[in-house]
Write an enzyme that holds these catalytic residues in place. Structure first.
Site, short mmCIF file in Angstrom:
data_model
loop_
_atom_site.label_atom_id
_atom_site.label_comp_id
_atom_site.label_asym_id
_atom_site.label_seq_id
_atom_site.Cartn_x
_atom_site.Cartn_y
_atom_site.Cartn_z
N SER A 147 -27.42 -34.32 3.26
CA SER A 147 -27.63 -33.21 4.19
C SER A 147 -27.58 -31.88 3.44
O SER A 147 -28.33 -31.67 2.49
CB SER A 147 -26.62 -33.29 5.32
N ASP A 307 -32.51 -27.65 6.48
CA ASP A 307 -31.70 -28.14 5.36
C ASP A 307 -32.47 -29.22 4.58
O ASP A 307 -33.59 -29.59 4.96
CB ASP A 307 -30.34 -28.62 5.85
N ASP A 309 -32.58 -32.48 4.23
CA ASP A 309 -33.18 -33.65 4.89
C ASP A 309 -33.81 -33.29 6.23
O ASP A 309 -34.22 -34.16 6.99
CB ASP A 309 -32.16 -34.79 5.04
N ASP A 311 -32.79 -32.13 9.15
CA ASP A 311 -32.28 -32.48 10.48
C ASP A 311 -31.50 -31.30 11.10
O ASP A 311 -31.13 -31.39 12.27
CB ASP A 311 -31.43 -33.75 10.46
#
Length: 569
Positions: A147, A307, A309, A311
């Site tokens: 993340s 961010d 990834d 999400d």
């Protein structure tokens, strides 16, 4: 029960293990004279929590490396084979260093266990993985990401057949299966070439990407309005922060009718070192420095960032003084709830049984807005997997129609095409809201002030303390134990009216080590150890009349609580 091996014994075992490659052994030999480093790398297995693995990359049992990934995947394979007759798995990864290596390692272990894997050839967003598990009717999914953590971290998250992260009961079964993998000798593995030759790795192409983007764009509330020119009249600056959002966010915005989107050039390309920011976290203003610079040159109406990834989505808007201000997750969430519900009502598509789902540490502002439209509000524990679980439950029972789910940490979802937070759809929805209000001569900040005037000035803050290593784990436990055993009667001169200890299992929720203190003036604060980082997090919320009073009340509450937390740290 046999004695557990010491860190030194495990260190020696890795050096002598024929399954461990020479490069890893060379890394371990370099720390031969550093007992503290050996202890930290080997004092425990990197914990596979309910969200999966996350840790610093390197050699050792308490690090992220391909051996730890292989062992976790072997356990996941055993779990799947015990539950499904012919399971398949989808794997995605972000832009972090070694993410592609860990993703391929997982695919090769699954293949050796006879499990077919659908694999993306390059980085993709976490929510796309969630969508793809459902789209391809797979038994599970894996995404390799840490993340918004610093560059030295990586992680590994596991998903179920519904496209959601595993909920605690299923996660415990996977954890038990991983623990049964006693050594690297038990980890089965094919080479990539062997797996491809057997048809056990299938590489996903553009069609899979198009299906995901199509599902996202179908969530727009007023598609004709956007394509009629309103989308083009909004100036948007976007930064993917060197991550997986660049292609899908731009594709979704373009398909929906936004033709005036500018990407921060220095942050467009994938970069596992995230070299232009201290932390690739859209919760922090520093991450938007280059985007704000570009926004000022272009006079941007909206700045968005995602961010690594993709999400989590952060938004930046001009305040009433003309300066760019980073909205909190709670503020963005409230604006999107208001926009979504008011316009669904306007076009006659607001369902009578609609529901907004949020976490227990998320502001009550969005909840109050939802209730004003007659919608149900459902609280879950922290973690989007619980929101995803509710969506699946609604589909099964028909009790509610899912409208919007969100958490204060910049995670949002509208639509049931996925079961995880999606920064692609959040980028689209907040852009749609900005375009809609711009046509009325308003900024999103203007809308926020209107909501404060109608519902009260909600203000929140998150404080966290990073306490690393073995000592840090003990200190975090000590802080929670102290507040649990000695709850205050009052904080900052305000009486504590109720203590919610979620470890006892409240409101039908799973048990979790979280304490929430409710105060007489309607404010609250909550202590929660992070499930993915060596941190204790403290959440604060107040509701006042006007920005100045709310800010003052929040400052007093934060100071009083953190004085005690820091004394125990």
């Amino acid at each position: 029960m046999p004695n557990q091996p010491t860190a030194t014994e495990l260190y020696t075992a890795w050096l002598n293990d024929p399954n461990v490659d020479e490069e890893t052994k060379a890394e371990l030999r370099r720390i031969a004279d550093e007992p503290a480093e050996i202890e930290d790398r080997f004092y425990r297995d990197l914990e596979f929590g309910t969200g999966g693995l996350r840790g610093v990359m390197g050699a050792g049992t308490n690090r992220m490396n391909r051996y730890v990934v292989g062992k976790a995947t072997q356990g996941f394979a055993r779990y799947l084979l015990a539950r499904f007759s012919s399971p398949s798995v989808v794997i995605a990864h972000d832009s972090r260093n070694q993410s592609d290596t860990f993703a391929l390692e997982a695919a090769c272990v699954l293949a050796a266990n006879g499990i077919k894997t659908y694999l993306y050839p390059s980085l993709r967003p976490t929510p796309q993985l969630s969508f793809a598990v459902r789209d391809l009717k797979a038994a599970g999914g894996i995404v390799v990401t840490a993340s918004h953590n610093p560059p030295e971290y990586n992680g590994y998250k596991v998903y179920g057949a519904d496209g959601g992260q595993l909920i605690p009961d299923d996660a415990e079964r996977v954890i038990a299966a991983i623990r049964e993998v006693a050594s690297f000798d038990e980890v089965k593995r094919l080479t990539r070439q062997e797996a491809e030759a057997k048809g056990l790795i299938e590489w996903l192409g553009e069609e899979a990407d198009e299906r995901f983007v199509g599902a996202v764009v179908s969530q727009t509330v007023q598609p004709e309005f956007l394509r009629g020119g309103a989308g083009d009249r909004l100036t948007v600056v976007y930064t993917p922060l060197h991550g997986a959002g660049n292609v899908p966010v731009r594709a979704a915005l373009a398909k929906a009718g936004f033709g005036n989107v500018h990407v921060v050039p220095e942050q467009e390309r994938p970069d596992g070192y995230f070299s232009t920011v201290k932390s690739p976290n859209p919760e922090e203003r520093e991450a938007f420095a280059l985007a704000i610079e570009l926004g000022e040159k272009l006079g941007a109406d909206l700045i968005i960032g995602t961010d690594p990834d993709c999400d989590r989505m952060g938004a930046v808007v001009k305040n009433n003084e003309g300066r760019y201000e980073v909205l909190s997750g709670n503020q963005s969430g409230a604006i999107m709830v208001h926009y979504l519900l008011s316009n669904l009502k306007k076009v006659g598509k607001l369902p009578a049984n609609g529901a907004v789902v949020k976490t227990i540490v998320t502001s009550e502002m969005g909840a109050d807005i939802a209730k004003s439209y007659g919608m149900s509000v459902i609280n879950t524990l922290t973690g989007f997997k619980y929101i995803g679980e509710k969506i699946t439950e609604f589909e099964r029972t028909g009790e509610h129609s899912f409208l919007f789910g969100y958490e204060e940490s910049y995670g949002y979802l509208t639509g049931a095409y996925a079961r995880d937070k999606d920064a692609v759809v959040a980028s689209l929805l907040i852009s749609e809201a900005a375009a809609y209000y711009k046509e009325q001569g308003k900024t999103l900040y203007d809308v926020l002030l209107e909501l404060y005037a109608e519902y009260g000035t909600y203000m929140e803050k998150l404080e966290s303390r990073t306490l690393k290593g073995k000592d840090g784990v003990a200190k975090i436990a000590g802080i929670m134990n102290d507040w649990r055993a000695n709850p205050p009667a009052a904080v900052a001169g305000i009486s504590v009216t109720k203590v919610l200890d979620y470890e006892t299992g409240l409101d039908g929720l799973p048990k979790e080590n979280v304490l929430k203190f409710m105060l007489a003036d309607g404010s609250w604060f909550c202590l929660r150890p992070s499930g993915t980082e060596p941190k204790i997090k403290v959440y604060f919320a107040v509701r006042g009349e006007g920005l100045d009073k709310a800010e003052a009340a929040l400052g007093q509450l934060v100071a009083a609580v953190m004085q005690r937390v820091d004394a125990l740290s």
